[in-house]
Scaffold this motif. Structure first.
Motif, short mmCIF file in Angstrom:
data_model
loop_
_atom_site.label_atom_id
_atom_site.label_comp_id
_atom_site.label_asym_id
_atom_site.label_seq_id
_atom_site.Cartn_x
_atom_site.Cartn_y
_atom_site.Cartn_z
N CYS A 145 0.87 -1.29 0.12
CA CYS A 145 0.12 -0.06 -0.04
C CYS A 145 0.93 1.35 0.10
O CYS A 145 0.22 2.39 -0.46
CB CYS A 145 -1.11 -0.10 1.06
N GLU A 146 2.04 1.14 0.49
CA GLU A 146 2.97 2.39 0.45
C GLU A 146 3.67 2.56 -0.66
O GLU A 146 4.24 3.34 -1.07
CB GLU A 146 3.75 2.26 1.67
N ARG A 147 3.65 1.43 -1.72
CA ARG A 147 4.45 1.63 -3.08
C ARG A 147 3.65 1.72 -4.45
O ARG A 147 4.06 2.25 -5.38
CB ARG A 147 5.16 0.36 -3.01
N VAL A 148 2.46 1.28 -4.19
CA VAL A 148 1.86 1.26 -5.70
C VAL A 148 0.99 2.65 -6.01
O VAL A 148 0.72 3.48 -5.32
CB VAL A 148 0.63 0.20 -5.67
N LEU A 149 1.18 2.88 -7.35
CA LEU A 149 0.45 3.96 -7.89
C LEU A 149 0.05 3.88 -9.21
O LEU A 149 0.86 3.32 -10.14
CB LEU A 149 1.55 5.05 -8.09
N SER A 150 -1.37 3.96 -9.63
CA SER A 150 -1.95 3.99 -10.87
C SER A 150 -1.72 5.02 -11.74
O SER A 150 -2.11 6.11 -11.28
CB SER A 150 -3.46 3.61 -10.54
N LEU A 151 -1.42 4.84 -13.00
CA LEU A 151 -1.24 5.81 -13.99
C LEU A 151 -2.37 5.70 -15.15
O LEU A 151 -3.00 4.84 -15.27
CB LEU A 151 0.20 5.76 -14.45
N PRO A 152 -2.33 7.00 -15.67
CA PRO A 152 -3.51 7.02 -16.51
C PRO A 152 -3.18 6.28 -17.87
O PRO A 152 -2.01 6.07 -18.41
CB PRO A 152 -3.62 8.75 -17.28
N THR A 153 -4.32 5.57 -18.21
CA THR A 153 -4.14 4.91 -19.68
C THR A 153 -5.60 4.90 -20.25
O THR A 153 -6.48 5.69 -19.93
CB THR A 153 -3.69 3.50 -19.31
N GLY A 154 -5.70 3.93 -21.18
CA GLY A 154 -6.95 3.95 -22.01
C GLY A 154 -6.89 4.85 -23.20
O GLY A 154 -5.66 5.42 -23.80
N THR A 155 -8.13 5.01 -23.90
CA THR A 155 -8.09 5.71 -24.91
C THR A 155 -7.81 7.43 -24.96
O THR A 155 -7.52 7.94 -25.88
CB THR A 155 -9.36 5.67 -25.75
N ALA A 156 -7.68 7.88 -23.76
CA ALA A 156 -7.48 9.30 -23.29
C ALA A 156 -6.13 9.74 -23.45
O ALA A 156 -5.75 10.76 -23.47
CB ALA A 156 -8.28 9.66 -22.03
N VAL A 157 -5.23 8.48 -23.38
CA VAL A 157 -3.68 9.04 -23.38
C VAL A 157 -2.90 8.36 -24.68
O VAL A 157 -3.46 7.19 -25.16
CB VAL A 157 -2.97 8.53 -22.05
N GLY A 158 -2.07 8.78 -25.18
CA GLY A 158 -1.01 8.02 -26.29
C GLY A 158 0.26 8.09 -25.89
O GLY A 158 0.70 8.55 -24.94
N PRO A 159 1.10 7.82 -27.03
CA PRO A 159 2.69 8.04 -26.86
C PRO A 159 3.13 9.12 -26.16
O PRO A 159 4.12 9.22 -25.53
CB PRO A 159 2.87 7.46 -27.92
N ALA A 160 2.54 10.28 -26.57
CA ALA A 160 2.98 11.69 -26.24
C ALA A 160 2.89 11.79 -24.68
O ALA A 160 3.65 12.33 -24.06
CB ALA A 160 2.51 12.69 -27.08
N GLU A 161 1.62 11.72 -24.18
CA GLU A 161 1.04 11.83 -22.83
C GLU A 161 2.19 10.92 -22.07
O GLU A 161 2.51 11.14 -20.93
CB GLU A 161 -0.27 11.64 -22.59
N ILE A 162 2.20 9.67 -22.46
CA ILE A 162 2.71 8.71 -21.67
C ILE A 162 4.29 9.09 -21.36
O ILE A 162 4.75 8.87 -20.43
CB ILE A 162 2.67 7.22 -22.35
N ALA A 163 4.99 9.38 -22.50
CA ALA A 163 6.40 9.96 -22.45
C ALA A 163 6.50 11.15 -21.48
O ALA A 163 7.26 11.33 -20.90
CB ALA A 163 6.95 10.44 -23.97
N ALA A 164 5.56 12.01 -21.46
CA ALA A 164 5.58 13.19 -20.46
C ALA A 164 5.51 12.75 -19.10
O ALA A 164 6.22 13.24 -18.33
CB ALA A 164 4.66 14.07 -20.73
N VAL A 165 4.45 11.71 -18.80
CA VAL A 165 4.31 11.26 -17.59
C VAL A 165 5.63 10.46 -17.27
O VAL A 165 6.18 10.78 -15.95
CB VAL A 165 3.11 10.30 -17.55
N CYS A 166 6.27 9.85 -17.86
CA CYS A 166 7.58 9.21 -17.44
C CYS A 166 8.53 9.94 -17.21
O CYS A 166 9.22 10.00 -16.46
CB CYS A 166 7.88 7.94 -18.69
N GLU A 167 8.63 11.02 -18.22
CA GLU A 167 9.56 12.29 -17.52
C GLU A 167 9.38 13.11 -16.58
O GLU A 167 10.38 13.19 -15.73
CB GLU A 167 9.69 13.38 -19.00
N ILE A 168 8.24 13.24 -16.01
CA ILE A 168 7.89 13.71 -14.78
C ILE A 168 8.42 12.66 -13.68
O ILE A 168 9.05 13.23 -12.98
CB ILE A 168 6.44 13.92 -14.67
N ILE A 169 8.15 11.60 -13.82
CA ILE A 169 8.55 10.50 -12.66
C ILE A 169 9.98 10.38 -12.56
O ILE A 169 10.42 10.57 -11.46
CB ILE A 169 7.97 9.21 -13.13
N ARG A 170 10.51 10.46 -13.77
CA ARG A 170 12.27 10.51 -13.85
C ARG A 170 12.72 11.66 -13.17
O ARG A 170 13.68 11.77 -12.49
CB ARG A 170 12.84 10.17 -15.41
#
Length: 382
Positions: free
Chosen positions: A351-376
């Protein structure tokens, strides 16, 4: 560095998938023309048949929502107020709430660290003289240890139900989720990748359970509209079924988008110390409805909550599903002697480690790349 407020509009977890809007409206117009909007109409019956086919089960009982489905399934399986039911703490509160609401007593078990699903060994330890059922949960769509839980239930002469809210379209050992145990319960809530606005279904191969569930969801009325049992209004509407049918038609396309998104997140976060993407079971069909990362603070140098805060600053509304564990929330934490007789260390750590990220038809490669950049960036700046 990533600029502030990368997304002008919020990026949600569980944004609804819509499907073919024209086909949906065609179904709605048909219902309006028939003046048949509820009470087991033709669209509900068609949805029932389609879901049973998908699940490979003899019976499907569409219901208003999965919470109602759990309650009806539990009562149809013969459970009575005061009966203890073993259920994992690492799940949506909706699971134990549904049980407690009809007078059952959830007894929380720990989970396996690698799968986040109920630990069969702990379940076995918890079985006592008041145990009357086991409820397994297919967390994030990954089937739990169905065979082991089913064997435990058989040995002790009790039913096993499966909360399959997140596992629509998935398989276990090559067989569709839905036909295991006494019954399984699907969710078609708007946040699910296949949705009916709001809705659920009880799927089973047990004719007795299916028959009783149909009566219970219909105010206790049989096919002759005679009251034969105590029931509630748990029926699905024609509008919900119209959306459900339209969504089922797009299920494969939605699933493929989810799979591609999962791979993009996995590639985008590859090699980041202390951060890993939750994986589905090998060689199984998975809906990839949830993209979940685990953040190991000791290795990553940053706690999950700090990663979530960094994402929130950029309008990425990631969610710590599930936090805290159900045994740590009201009304259960106030009665640990009843609900939680043993510590649940793996649940609490997860419970202290998990985090659900946006997916589905509302996101695509550009959004995912940006989310990964924020995390990094968040990890680099820790």
């Amino acid at each position: 560095m990533v600029k502030k407020s990368m997304f002008s509009n919020p990026l949600h977890v569980g944004r609804p998938n819509v499907g073919d809007r024209d086909r949906f409206l065609e179904r709605i117009n048909g219902a309006l023309d028939r003046l048949w909007l509820a009470n087991n109409g033709p669209l509900v019956r068609e949805f029932e048949a389609r879901v049973a086919e998908m699940a490979g089960t003899e019976h499907c009982v569409p219901v208003a929502n999965a919470t109602t489905g759990i309650q009806i399934a539990a009562k149809a399986a013969g459970l009575q107020p005061g009966d203890e039911v073993i259920v994992p703490s690492f799940t949506s509160p909706a699971t134990p709430h549904a049980l407690q609401w009809v007078g059952l007593v959830p007894v929380f078990c720990d989970v396996e660290a690698t799968t986040a699903n109920a630990d069969p060994e702990h379940v076995e330890q918890l079985i006592g003289p008041k145990t009357r059922a086991i409820v397994g949960v297919h967390v994030f769509g990954r089937p739990c240890e169905i065979d082991q839980l089913s064997k435990l239930a058989e040995w002790h002469g009790i039913p096993v139900l499966f909360d399959a809210a997140q596992a629509v379209g998935c398989t276990y050992k090559g067989k569709p989720v839905g036909g295991f145990g006494s019954a399984e319960i699907f969710s078609f809530h708007a946040t699910k990748y296949v949705n009916s606005f709001e809705g659920g279904a009880i799927v089973t191969n047990d004719e007795r359970i299916a028959s009783q569930a149909r009566v219970m969801r219909n105010l206790g009325l049989d096919d002759n509209r005679e009251t034969v049992a105590c029931g509630i209004n748990g029926r699905m509407t024609e509008a919900a079924a119209a959306m459900g049918l339209t969504s089922l038609e797009a299920m494969e396309a939605f699933m493929e988008i989810n799979r591609e998104n999962h791979e993009s997140y996995r590639d985008g976060l590859a090699g980041l110390p202390g951060v890993k993407v939750y994986e589905q079971a090998d060689e199984e069909r998975a809906n990839h409805q949830y993209v979940v990362i685990e953040v190991d603070a000791a290795t990553a140098g940053i706690h999950r909550d700090a990663v979530q805060a960094a994402l929130t600053e950029h309008n990425v509304l990631a969610r710590p599903y599930f936090h805290p564990g159900c045994h740590m929330i009201d009304p259960y934490r106030g009665r640990p002697d009843v609900h939680t007789p043993l510590p649940l260390p793996r649940t609490e750590a997860l419970c202290e480690r998990v985090l659900s990220l946006p997916t589905g038809t509302a996101v695509g490669p550009a959004e995912i790349a940006a989310v990964c950049e924020i995390i990094r960036d968040a990890c680099a700046g820790a």
